[in-house]
Design an enzyme around this catalytic site. Structure first.
Site, short mmCIF file in Angstrom:
data_model
loop_
_atom_site.label_atom_id
_atom_site.label_comp_id
_atom_site.label_asym_id
_atom_site.label_seq_id
_atom_site.Cartn_x
_atom_site.Cartn_y
_atom_site.Cartn_z
CG ASP A 35 -2.23 -0.66 0.93
OD1 ASP A 35 -2.68 -1.47 1.76
OD2 ASP A 35 -2.79 -0.39 -0.15
CB ILE B 118 -0.82 1.38 -4.15
CG1 ILE B 118 -0.19 0.02 -4.41
CG2 ILE B 118 -1.99 1.58 -5.10
CD1 ILE B 118 -1.15 -1.11 -4.18
CG ASP C 148 -3.05 6.60 -1.00
OD1 ASP C 148 -2.73 5.80 -1.88
OD2 ASP C 148 -2.87 6.41 0.21
CG HIS D 65 -17.69 9.19 -18.26
ND1 HIS D 65 -18.40 8.33 -19.06
CD2 HIS D 65 -18.22 9.09 -17.02
CE1 HIS D 65 -19.34 7.74 -18.34
NE2 HIS D 65 -19.24 8.17 -17.09
CB CYS E 198 -15.34 6.90 -24.61
SG CYS E 198 -16.71 6.28 -23.65
CB SER F 59 -14.55 1.91 -23.29
OG SER F 59 -13.29 1.96 -23.84
CB SER G 67 -20.47 -0.90 -18.89
OG SER G 67 -21.73 -0.77 -19.51
#
Lengths: 479, 374
Positions: B66, B69, B107, B151, B193, B219, B221
């Site tokens: 973690d 990351i 975070d 998006h 997308c 793209s 779902s």
């Protein structure tokens, strides 16, 4: 002799109510009585003047010690970017750090102020109180001298029978003029505007002191001192240069030089006065150069006054206009606004060439209304002159309106400032409306006094009750 | 006397072991970082949060801790009041896999996910008060995985429904990272997308990019879950995750296999990738180089002598001495307090001024004229 004097004055007083006995009483020995009476005036009036000074100094000292001093020192109506005390201290601090005080937009006062306050910064309060005292005493002495001259002129005119019979009630008597100098000093010292200006330690008080000394030296017929004080006043803010014209007119009147463009003596006197004035201005500017060793005070002081870069709201007319103006037209409107201050000199001098002291009053009023960064200290200076023309009260038409508007505007200034800046529920239009109204009231006041003065002069030559050719009552209007 | 057949086999074995040894030391990174960003808020963008959390899970499973990351989620789906199963985020229908769990460390959350914060994380230009968990403390030996989802459009990615990051900005941020030596190699994955437009403008070396769709394509779902009421995942990430489920820390799968994830038949959009900036051949790049944190450890049973000092190759090598240009009089400030010199007006000025004043005084008030004035 004292008894003779009092008897003379008493009989003159009585004679106002019994006109037939007027003329022969008037011819008693008056001149000797005047000089003695002058001495008595001085002695008799010293006590009230001192009392007034003590009261004024006490009020100012009390306000200095209270917490209101900081509050007043940051009000925009009382201090402007030129006159603020905060900026003087900042300039001196910058100088101690080795930086020119004129770098940046902090300090816009002249180098002589730097020099003066370098030594006096710890005694600043006393300095400003002293400046106010000097202004009041100078105005007092000047107005006393002026009253003597008015009286003397009046006496000569009476002896020459220049006044028509029905305008004799307009003649001024020593008794009514007795308290005028004290009233002038009182109007200046106890005016809330002056007190605020002094407590805020605005350098406008120093400017007023120099202008009062200029007035005193002009009345006392000292050409050199008058030129020097006017030069100092111009050096600090450019606008008093318009006071050259009334000063020159006054001196020419005293020295019996006719105001005629074709006479050599007229031009010769103008050359002399301008030489003294410009010479001392040149000397002052060069001296200021030597103080800091550079010329950057010129754009900082004079460039600032003339080009109005700082648009902080004040009681003047410039800030709102220039805040919303397009850059393209800025120079044009700047010229228009600045010319507006100087423009009234020539026409007013032509109209008032017989009355240079009234011209000084009008010029001071015009300067303090139309200058680029006015404060209430400038307003206080010309308001101090009002008792000198208290005899015009019967011809003043708008005095109630003007006084109400001035009082209301003075009360509304802090209110609308608070609403605009702190509460956020008003905007600059509100504040500018009050500014406009304040200036309109001042203009109305000045034009009213102008009208009354000219009307009185007209009545003195043409009689009090004017009749048209067919006998009906006529009225006078100011065109 | 060894059988030539056996000789060939031994030779082949040594070559293979050399290859694996070569492969073992071929990548130049020593640590791994991951920056996982979900840029959409609102309940109906549940799938973007689920995408990011799934990648987070995989990356953690493969070894990145973690502390390495940086997880940025623009909205809180687990505790959203529309979530019928609070404290859970599912990535598969029928609620098979809860990617939220107990040990998620987010975070940057909610409104902290902004373009400015994202770029600051990447370039390291954070205020000194930022905690370590919010910083990307990579160095020039770090391999970084950057995963963006949300998006997007042609050349931009929408953050929080109010601002956008453009592909030029992103490319410049990566260049800043390269110039500041903040990465060794970078893998950039974007699932939006027209995602390929976002990696068109990259110009820094050692970047490999993958996108879920080409310019002009959307793209899509994956499946909606009728109990939760929203789509749970995007297709590209769903199939990528299925691919990653087979990876373990020792697997040798390389990038070419990742490029084949989600063909058009499954994804409807055409995934794209970009490898021209990458110095190594993608076939030699392991998945675990980016998705895992594989520590390179060499076990030895011998003692190694480290007594010889390192001699400079060239005896006369002069080290260049760098020095700052003296901008501040530091010695004066630190060692000596400068004397507070008060300014005094010049003597010439004082002399001149008072001479003038005296002159005027005597001209005006010449002693014998004193009486007339007063």
């Amino acid at each position: 002799e004292n008894i003779t004097c009092t008897k003379n004055y008493l009989s003159i007083y009585l004679d106002f109510w019994f006109p037939p006995t007027f003329l022969h009483v008037w011819r008693l020995d008056f001149p000797s009585c005047t000089s003695q009476g002058g001495q008595r005036f001085l002695v008799k009036m010293a006590a009230p003047l001192t009392l007034l000074l003590i009261v004024a100094v006490t009020i100012r000292a009390a306000l200095f010690r209270s917490s209101l001093a900081e509050l007043i020192a940051e009000r925009v109506e009382v201090v402007s970017p030129i006159t603020a005390w905060k900026r003087v201290v900042e300039g001196l601090a910058l100088l101690d750090l080795g930086v020119s005080p004129y770098s940046g937009d902090v300090f816009h006062e002249t180098p002589l102020i730097i020099y003066m306050f370098h030594f006096l910064v710890d005694y600043a309060e006393i300095t400003f109180m002293l400046a106010d005292v000097i202004t009041a005493v100078a105005l007092y002495m000047a107005v006393k001298e002026y009253n003597k001259q008015v009286f003397r002129k009046q006496k000569f005119a009476l002896e020459a029978d220049r006044y028509p019979m029905d305008s004799l009630e307009l003649i001024r008597s020593p008794k009514e003029m007795y308290y005028v100098p004290l009233k002038v000093a009182m109007f200046y010292l106890l005016n809330p505007f002056t007190i605020l200006s002094c407590v805020a330690k605005s350098t406008c008080g120093l400017n007023n002191a120099v202008l009062a000394l200029f007035f005193l030296s002009t009345i006392k017929r000292n050409v050199l001192l008058s030129a020097i004080f006017l030069c100092l006043a111009t050096y600090q803010s450019i606008y008093p240069i318009t006071l050259c014209a009334p000063a020159m007119l006054y001196f020419m009147q005293r020295q019996y030089i006719p105001v005629n463009f074709r006479r050599v003596s007229f031009w010769w006197f103008i050359v002399q006065y301008l030489f003294m004035y410009l010479g001392s201005l040149f000397v002052l500017i060069c001296l200021s150069f030597f103080l800091l060793g550079s010329w950057d005070y010129l754009p900082s002081v004079y460039g600032f006054i003339l080009s109005v870069p700082d648009l902080t709201p004040n009681i003047g007319l410039f800030w709102y206009f220039f805040a919303e103006m397009f850059e393209h037209f800025r120079l044009f409107f700047l010229c228009v606004f600045q010319i507006n201050v100087f423009f009234y000199t020539i026409p007013l001098s032509i109209k008032l060439k017989e009355h240079p002291v009234f011209l000084i009053f009008m010029q001071l009023a015009v300067i303090s209304i139309f200058k680029s960064y006015p404060t209430v200290g400038d307003v206080a200076l010309y308001l101090a002159f009002l008792p000198v023309w208290s005899h015009l009260h019967r011809f003043l038409r708008n005095i109630f309106l003007v006084s109400c508007v001035l009082l209301a505007c003075s009360a509304l200034f802090p209110v609308l400032w608070h609403l605009w800046i702190y509460a956020g529920s008003a905007n600059s239009n509100f504040y500018y409306a009050i500014t406009l109204l304040f200036n309109v009231a001042q203009i109305l006041l000045v034009s009213d006094y102008f009208y009354a003065f000219l009307r009185r002069e007209h009545h003195l030559t043409n009689g009090l009750y004017l009749k048209r050719k067919d006998g009906s009552e006529a009225t006078l209007i100011l065109k | 006397n060894i059988n030539p057949c056996v000789q060939i086999i031994i030779h082949l074995l040594s070559v293979i072991s050399q290859n694996s040894a070569g492969q073992f030391f071929s990548s130049g990174h020593t640590n791994n970082w991951a920056v996982l960003v979900c840029t959409s808020r609102f309940w109906f963008n549940y799938r973007h949060v689920a995408n990011t959390l799934s990648v987070y899970r995989s990356v953690k499973r493969l070894g990145i801790p973690d502390s390495h990351i940086v997880l940025m989620l623009a909205d809180d789906m687990a505790c959203n009041h529309r979530n019928p199963k609070p404290a859970t985020v599912f990535s598969h229908k029928n609620m098979e896999l809860n990617v939220y769990g107990d040990d998620v460390e987010v975070d940057y959350r909610g409104y902290e996910v902004t373009v400015e914060n994202f770029l600051r994380v990447l370039t390291g230009r954070l205020p000194p008060s930022t905690p370590r968990s919010k910083r990307l403390l990579s160095d020039d030996r770090s391999n970084i995985l950057i995963y963006l989802t949300g998006h997007g459009g042609n050349g931009f990615l929408k953050f929080q429904d109010s601002e956008e990051i453009s592909n030029v900005e992103l490319a410049d941020a990566f260049e800043q990272m390269w110039q500041k030596r903040r990465y060794n190699e970078l893998l950039f994955i974007i699932d939006t997308c027209q995602g390929a437009s976002m990696y068109e403008r990259f110009y820094s070396p050692n970047i490999m990019a993958l996108a879920s769709s080409q310019v002009g394509e959307d793209s899509l779902s994956h499946q909606p879950d009728l109990a939760i009421g929203v789509h749970l995942m995007d297709r590209y990430t769903f199939y990528m995750l299925e691919f990653l489920e087979d990876i373990h820390p020792a697997s040798k799968t390389n990038m070419n296999d990742l490029f084949k994830v989600c063909p058009k038949s499954q994804c409807v959009s055409t995934p794209g990738h970009r490898t021209d900036l990458f110095l190594r051949d993608p076939g030699s790049v392991l998945i675990t180089d980016f998705f895992g944190s594989v520590r390179k450890v060499e076990l030895t049973m011998d003692a190694i002598n480290l007594t010889d000092p390192i001699n400079p190759v060239n005896g006369e090598e002069q080290k260049e001495v760098y020095s700052y240009a003296d901008q501040l009089p530091v010695s004066e400030i630190i060692h000596q307090k400068p004397k507070q010199k008060d300014w005094h007006p010049p003597d010439g000025f004082i002399l001149g001024l008072w001479t003038l004043i005296l002159l005027v005084f005597f001209k005006t008030y010449g002693i014998k004229h004193l009486k007339h004035i007063f």
